[in-house]
Design an enzyme around this catalytic site. Structure first.
Site, short mmCIF file in Angstrom:
data_model
loop_
_atom_site.label_atom_id
_atom_site.label_comp_id
_atom_site.label_asym_id
_atom_site.label_seq_id
_atom_site.Cartn_x
_atom_site.Cartn_y
_atom_site.Cartn_z
N LYS A 53 0.84 -1.21 0.00
CA LYS A 53 0.00 0.00 0.00
C LYS A 53 0.87 1.26 0.00
O LYS A 53 0.60 2.21 -0.74
CB LYS A 53 -0.94 -0.01 1.21
CG LYS A 53 -2.03 -1.06 1.11
CD LYS A 53 -2.84 -1.12 2.40
CE LYS A 53 -3.92 -2.20 2.32
NZ LYS A 53 -4.73 -2.24 3.57
N SER A 69 -0.72 0.62 5.92
CA SER A 69 -0.98 -0.23 7.07
C SER A 69 -2.00 -1.30 6.69
O SER A 69 -2.83 -1.09 5.81
CB SER A 69 -1.50 0.60 8.25
OG SER A 69 -1.64 -0.18 9.41
N ASP A 70 -1.91 -2.43 7.38
CA ASP A 70 -2.88 -3.49 7.15
C ASP A 70 -3.01 -4.31 8.42
O ASP A 70 -2.07 -4.40 9.21
CB ASP A 70 -2.46 -4.40 5.99
CG ASP A 70 -3.63 -5.24 5.51
OD1 ASP A 70 -4.49 -4.66 4.80
OD2 ASP A 70 -3.70 -6.41 5.87
N GLN A 71 -4.19 -4.90 8.59
CA GLN A 71 -4.45 -5.73 9.76
C GLN A 71 -5.10 -7.04 9.33
O GLN A 71 -6.01 -7.05 8.50
CB GLN A 71 -5.39 -5.01 10.72
CG GLN A 71 -5.65 -5.79 12.00
CD GLN A 71 -6.56 -5.03 12.94
OE1 GLN A 71 -7.76 -4.92 12.69
NE2 GLN A 71 -5.99 -4.48 13.99
N ALA A 106 0.33 -4.31 10.75
CA ALA A 106 1.61 -3.86 10.21
C ALA A 106 1.50 -2.42 9.75
O ALA A 106 0.45 -1.98 9.28
CB ALA A 106 2.03 -4.75 9.04
#
Length: 193
Positions: A53, A69-71, A106
């Protein structure tokens, strides 16, 4: 001249969290395919997507400092992403009830012009109560968390689903670990109060 800060995300939760830092920033959709790769561990998926991203947006705006960011919810090594609809959310919550789930969040900060790239992971261990089907249904009807990893919107009514939360970065469960984000932004040369 200070660099533009961009949040590479369409998440209103991440936008709100980053706003807490009182830094001027723009929001740009990263348009990244979030499909897990076969056998990809949840933490690896979260890290890969956060970095993808950030790079997707930085490729279009190379002078900017970009946050990605990613979850991913980690249920015994299986990644659980955003459910998208009521049926999938019900199934996710039934599987998580009475269990411990690690939400892998992250964050990546990238600036193509300077060659800066750093990535960090903030795992959050969450103990779910042994939820009844009626509790799951009531929660989903009230909250509709179909855009949240693992169907758990902890900043809202989802907190009532939980017995405990363990984390060293409390905003990570909402979707952007601000302690780590501040550390990465300082490393990238931004002045963060």
């Amino acid at each position: 001249m200070p660099r533009t800060l961009i949040l590479g995300s369409t998440s209103p939760y991440r936008r709100e969290l980053l706003g807490r830092l009182r830094l001027p920033f723009e929001v740009v959709s990263p348009a990244v395919d979030e499909t897990p790769r076969p056998g990809e561990a949840p933490a690896d998926l979260a890290r890969r997507l956060a970095l993808a991203k950030a790079h997707a947006v930085a490729a279009r705006q190379p002078d900017a400092v970009v946050i990605g960011s990613d979850q991913v919810a980690d249920l015994g090594g299986e990644p659980l992403g955003k459910p998208g609809d009521h049926a999938r959310a019900t199934e996710q919550l039934r599987r998580m009830r009475g269990r411990s789930v690690v939400f892998q969040t992250a964050v990546a900060v990238v600036c193509h012009a300077t060659g800066f790239e750093q990535l960090d992971l903030a795992p959050v261990r969450v103990a779910f109560r042994d939820l009844t089907d009626a509790e799951i249904e009531a929660y989903l009807r009230a909250e509709q968390p179909y855009d949240c990893a693992g169907s758990a919107r902890s900043e809202g009514l989802g907190i009532a689903l939980l017995d405990a939360i363990e984390s060293d970065d409390p905003t990570a469960l909402v979707g952007l670990p601000l302690i780590r984000t501040c550390r990465l932004l300082r490393a990238a040369g931004l002045l963060v109060p």
